[in-house]
Design a protein around this motif. Structure first.
Motif, PDB file in Angstrom:
ATOM      1  N   LEU A 155      23.556  -6.119  46.036  1.00 26.53           N
ATOM      2  CA  LEU A 155      23.577  -5.475  47.350  1.00 26.53           C
ATOM      3  C   LEU A 155      23.664  -3.962  47.212  1.00 26.53           C
ATOM      4  N   GLY A 156      24.473  -3.490  46.262  1.00 25.01           N
ATOM      5  CA  GLY A 156      24.608  -2.054  46.067  1.00 25.01           C
ATOM      6  C   GLY A 156      23.313  -1.395  45.648  1.00 25.01           C
ATOM      7  N   VAL A 157      22.613  -2.024  44.721  1.00 26.00           N
ATOM      8  CA  VAL A 157      21.333  -1.480  44.261  1.00 26.00           C
ATOM      9  C   VAL A 157      20.320  -1.473  45.402  1.00 26.00           C
ATOM     10  N   ALA A 158      20.303  -2.566  46.197  1.00 30.95           N
ATOM     11  CA  ALA A 158      19.358  -2.646  47.315  1.00 30.95           C
ATOM     12  C   ALA A 158      19.669  -1.602  48.383  1.00 30.95           C
ATOM     13  N   CYS A 159      20.945  -1.444  48.735  1.00 27.73           N
ATOM     14  CA  CYS A 159      21.328  -0.476  49.779  1.00 27.73           C
ATOM     15  C   CYS A 159      21.075   0.959  49.343  1.00 27.73           C
ATOM     16  N   ALA A 160      21.136   1.197  48.049  1.00 28.75           N
ATOM     17  CA  ALA A 160      20.871   2.538  47.535  1.00 28.75           C
ATOM     18  C   ALA A 160      19.378   2.812  47.397  1.00 28.75           C
ATOM     19  N   HIS A 166      28.642   0.490  37.931  1.00 27.67           N
ATOM     20  CA  HIS A 166      29.040   1.900  38.064  1.00 27.67           C
ATOM     21  C   HIS A 166      27.915   2.825  37.592  1.00 27.67           C
ATOM     22  N   HIS A 167      27.280   2.438  36.494  1.00 25.70           N
ATOM     23  CA  HIS A 167      26.190   3.265  35.978  1.00 25.70           C
ATOM     24  C   HIS A 167      24.961   3.177  36.881  1.00 25.70           C
ATOM     25  N   ALA A 168      24.673   1.976  37.372  1.00 28.20           N
ATOM     26  CA  ALA A 168      23.467   1.772  38.184  1.00 28.20           C
ATOM     27  C   ALA A 168      23.526   2.521  39.499  1.00 28.20           C
ATOM     28  N   LEU A 169      24.717   2.718  40.028  1.00 25.01           N
ATOM     29  CA  LEU A 169      24.863   3.398  41.307  1.00 25.01           C
ATOM     30  C   LEU A 169      25.194   4.873  41.141  1.00 25.01           C
ATOM     31  N   GLY A 170      25.106   5.347  39.900  1.00 19.67           N
ATOM     32  CA  GLY A 170      25.328   6.766  39.651  1.00 19.67           C
ATOM     33  C   GLY A 170      24.037   7.550  39.754  1.00 19.67           C
ATOM     34  N   ASP A 171      23.912   8.578  38.960  1.00 16.32           N
ATOM     35  CA  ASP A 171      22.705   9.408  38.965  1.00 16.32           C
ATOM     36  C   ASP A 171      21.553   8.675  38.281  1.00 16.32           C
ATOM     37  N   GLY A 172      20.362   8.843  38.799  1.00 13.83           N
ATOM     38  CA  GLY A 172      19.180   8.243  38.191  1.00 13.83           C
ATOM     39  C   GLY A 172      18.972   6.810  38.619  1.00 13.83           C
ATOM     40  N   LEU A 173      17.907   6.187  38.086  1.00 11.19           N
ATOM     41  CA  LEU A 173      17.571   4.807  38.432  1.00 11.19           C
ATOM     42  C   LEU A 173      18.334   3.827  37.550  1.00 11.19           C
ATOM     43  N   PRO A 174      18.636   2.643  38.055  1.00 16.86           N
ATOM     44  CA  PRO A 174      19.324   1.638  37.239  1.00 16.86           C
ATOM     45  C   PRO A 174      18.476   1.207  36.053  1.00 16.86           C
ATOM     46  N   ASP A 175      19.142   0.929  34.948  1.00 19.37           N
ATOM     47  CA  ASP A 175      18.457   0.390  33.774  1.00 19.37           C
ATOM     48  C   ASP A 175      18.569  -1.128  33.835  1.00 19.37           C
ATOM     49  N   PHE A 176      17.583  -1.761  34.478  1.00 21.54           N
ATOM     50  CA  PHE A 176      17.661  -3.200  34.680  1.00 21.54           C
ATOM     51  C   PHE A 176      17.594  -3.968  33.365  1.00 21.54           C
ATOM     52  N   ALA A 177      16.957  -3.392  32.364  1.00 22.47           N
ATOM     53  CA  ALA A 177      16.854  -4.078  31.070  1.00 22.47           C
ATOM     54  C   ALA A 177      18.217  -4.221  30.406  1.00 22.47           C
ATOM     55  N   SER A 178      19.173  -3.362  30.772  1.00 24.13           N
ATOM     56  CA  SER A 178      20.488  -3.392  30.134  1.00 24.13           C
ATOM     57  C   SER A 178      21.506  -4.213  30.917  1.00 24.13           C
ATOM     58  N   PHE A 179      21.060  -4.895  31.986  1.00 25.85           N
ATOM     59  CA  PHE A 179      22.013  -5.719  32.728  1.00 25.85           C
ATOM     60  C   PHE A 179      22.620  -6.749  31.771  1.00 25.85           C
ATOM     61  N   PRO A 180      23.932  -7.008  31.877  1.00 23.52           N
ATOM     62  CA  PRO A 180      24.613  -7.885  30.897  1.00 23.52           C
ATOM     63  C   PRO A 180      24.348  -9.375  31.102  1.00 23.52           C
ATOM     64  N   ASP A 184      16.296  -8.823  40.400  1.00 23.89           N
ATOM     65  CA  ASP A 184      16.300  -9.103  41.828  1.00 23.89           C
ATOM     66  C   ASP A 184      16.125 -10.594  42.124  1.00 23.89           C
ATOM     67  N   THR A 185      15.353 -11.294  41.300  1.00 20.90           N
ATOM     68  CA  THR A 185      15.055 -12.707  41.539  1.00 20.90           C
ATOM     69  C   THR A 185      16.132 -13.624  40.975  1.00 20.90           C
ATOM     70  N   TRP A 186      16.687 -13.245  39.823  1.00 24.51           N
ATOM     71  CA  TRP A 186      17.634 -14.120  39.147  1.00 24.51           C
ATOM     72  C   TRP A 186      19.038 -14.053  39.738  1.00 24.51           C
ATOM     73  N   LEU A 187      19.477 -12.866  40.135  1.00 28.73           N
ATOM     74  CA  LEU A 187      20.876 -12.715  40.516  1.00 28.73           C
ATOM     75  C   LEU A 187      21.323 -13.688  41.615  1.00 28.73           C
ATOM     76  N   PRO A 188      20.491 -13.974  42.637  1.00 31.84           N
ATOM     77  CA  PRO A 188      20.934 -14.939  43.656  1.00 31.84           C
ATOM     78  C   PRO A 188      21.212 -16.338  43.116  1.00 31.84           C
ATOM     79  N   LEU A 189      20.663 -16.681  41.946  1.00 35.43           N
ATOM     80  CA  LEU A 189      20.929 -17.993  41.376  1.00 35.43           C
ATOM     81  C   LEU A 189      22.387 -18.137  40.957  1.00 35.43           C
TER      82      LEU A 189
END
Length: 447
Positions: free
Chosen positions: A93-98, A50-64, A113-118
């Motif tokens: 997919l949401g981050v990529a489409c945005a 929800h935060h990543a697809l809101g205003d601004g760029l996603p904070d990838f370092a804070s991914f859980p 981007d590299t790890w999530l498909p695993l």
């Protein structure tokens, strides 16, 4: 939320309580605990998305990562909940489409981007995805691409991978492991003590590793404490991005403790194969530039590390109980070691093998402009005799070390699984035995 039964448990209460070699991994928890871990992971991914697809760029370092990896390690990928997999796929997919992916922008964005498909259990498994090999290439993020910088980065990655294995096996022994666990843990400690033989650039100060070797050689020594201190030194030398990549690259399919060791062993061998492959490609470039001394130096370094690693790393693998490997094997169809890209590159870069039919199970076929054997045979006649002889000797030494490693692999395979067919469509141990007899440079005798 639905919960599947983890793979690797047992209906026998006594078996369920066994931790370590031949049993479950530490941290498996109760059924209620696993259900809570799933809720925590789903809630964390939902909130981040929800935060990543809101205003601004996603904070990838804070991914859980902690919650997601914690859940996967508790239940194993084979029993992961479909709703979490769907959320993870949707997040990527949401981050990529945005248009917000930008994996090249930072190590954190690249790792996401590299790890999530695993984590996507609804797609065919491969050796690369099972071992998380692409994720671990983050070790070279800050490298300038030079041979020296790449070697330092790879040595540090090797050390961090081994450090994680040291902690897991030491903890399992402390939790009441039996004689089999003690043998495994001792083998891991020995591999750590011998780290300078195959990853000499990992630590500038080798004193912690010297202490491990001394403790192992002293009947009154405390190798557990020495090993954990060495682990602390290794982790202190590693950047945060590398530590995180190593942590998240362990996504076992089952809850078996032995699979943790198996995955880490695969990752360690992949680093070893990658180092040999890189040395071969550097050597080809040096030969084509008429720098035979440089080519020989690349191969000599590769041989030293290969021979230094073969014995301690395979000694760890020999502690795999056949019954555990049978379970792992049943749930990793499609992930075969014949798909190892660094291994294939070693043999492709060494010499042309026109008589060999490429198997689709091996993945993409390497196409190279030149191999080391062909480049050497074409140019050696124009060099000083001493330079040509040194390079030829270096090639022969690497060939001997590579075939020795493959023979050891064959022996370990015979011990663990016997002569059953390989998962990649090969004849299993018989295939490995035949492969061990194949020279890297079959035409050297003509020189």
């Amino acid at each position: 939320m639905t919960e599947k039964t983890p793979v690797g448990g047992s209906a026998d209460p006594e078996e369920e309580r066994r931790i370590g070699v031949g049993g479950t991994a530490l941290g498996l928890g109760t059924r209620a605990g696993r259900a809570q871990a799933l809720r925590d992971a789903v809630d964390a991914v939902t909130a981040w998305s929800h935060h990543a697809l809101g205003d601004g760029l996603p904070d990838f370092a804070s991914f859980p990562y902690e919650q997601v990896v914690g859940y996967y390690q508790q239940v194993g990928k084979a029993a992961s909940a479909g709703e979490l997999v769907a959320l993870l796929r949707g997040a990527r997919l949401g981050v990529a489409c945005a248009g917000r992916a930008r994996p090249w922008a930072s190590p954190d964005a690249w790792l996401f981007d590299t790890w999530l498909p695993l984590t996507f259990t609804d797609r065919p498994m491969s050796y690369v995805s099972y071992a998380g090999n692409d994720v671990l290439s983050i070790a070279e993020w800050d490298s300038d691409g030079s041979p020296a910088a790449t070697e330092r980065a790879d040595d540090l990655l090797t050390a961090v991978l081994l450090a994680d294995l040291v902690v897991r096996e030491t903890d399992a022994l402390a939790a009441g492991g039996d004689d089999r666990q003690r043998a495994r843990t001792t083998a891991v400690w020995q591999a750590l003590g011998r780290l300078p033989e195959y990853a000499p650039l990992a630590l500038a100060d080798r004193a912690p590793l010297d202490t491990v070797r001394a403790a192992l050689g002293d009947a009154a020594g405390d190798p557990a404490t020495a090993a954990l201190r060495a682990v602390a030194a290794i982790r202190a030398a590693a950047p945060a991005a590398l530590l995180r990549a190593v942590e998240v690259a362990l996504l076992p399919v089952t809850t078996l403790h032995d699979e943790r060791m198996f995955v880490r062993s695969i990752q360690l061998f992949e680093r070893l194969f990658a180092r040999v492959a890189r040395s071969l490609t550097f050597a080809v470039e040096a030969v084509r530039a008429d720098r035979p001394a440089d080519a020989a130096a690349f191969l000599e370094t590769a041989t030293t590390r290969l021979t230094g690693a073969t014995s301690p790393l395979y000694r760890i693998l020999t502690t795999m109980p056949p019954e555990s490997f049978a379970v792992i094997r049943d749930h990793t169809h499609g992930a075969s070691a014949i798909q190892s890209r660094p291994y294939q590159l070693v043999e492709a870069a060494s010499a042309k093998r026109s008589c060999e039919t490429h198997s689709p199970e091996k993945g993409p076929l390497f196409t190279l402009d030149s191999t080391l054997q062909e480049a050497f045979l074409a140019r050696a006649g124009g060099w000083p005799t001493e330079d040509a002889r040194r390079l030829e000797e270096a090639m022969r030494a690497l060939d001997a070390g590579w075939r020795g490693m493959k023979r050891t692999h064959w022996g370990v395979t015979m011990k663990i699984i016997g002569r059953v067919p390989g998962t990649g469509g090969t004849a299993g141990a018989d295939y490995l035995k035949a492969a061990a007899d194949m020279a890297l440079f079959p035409q050297l005798a003509e020189v």
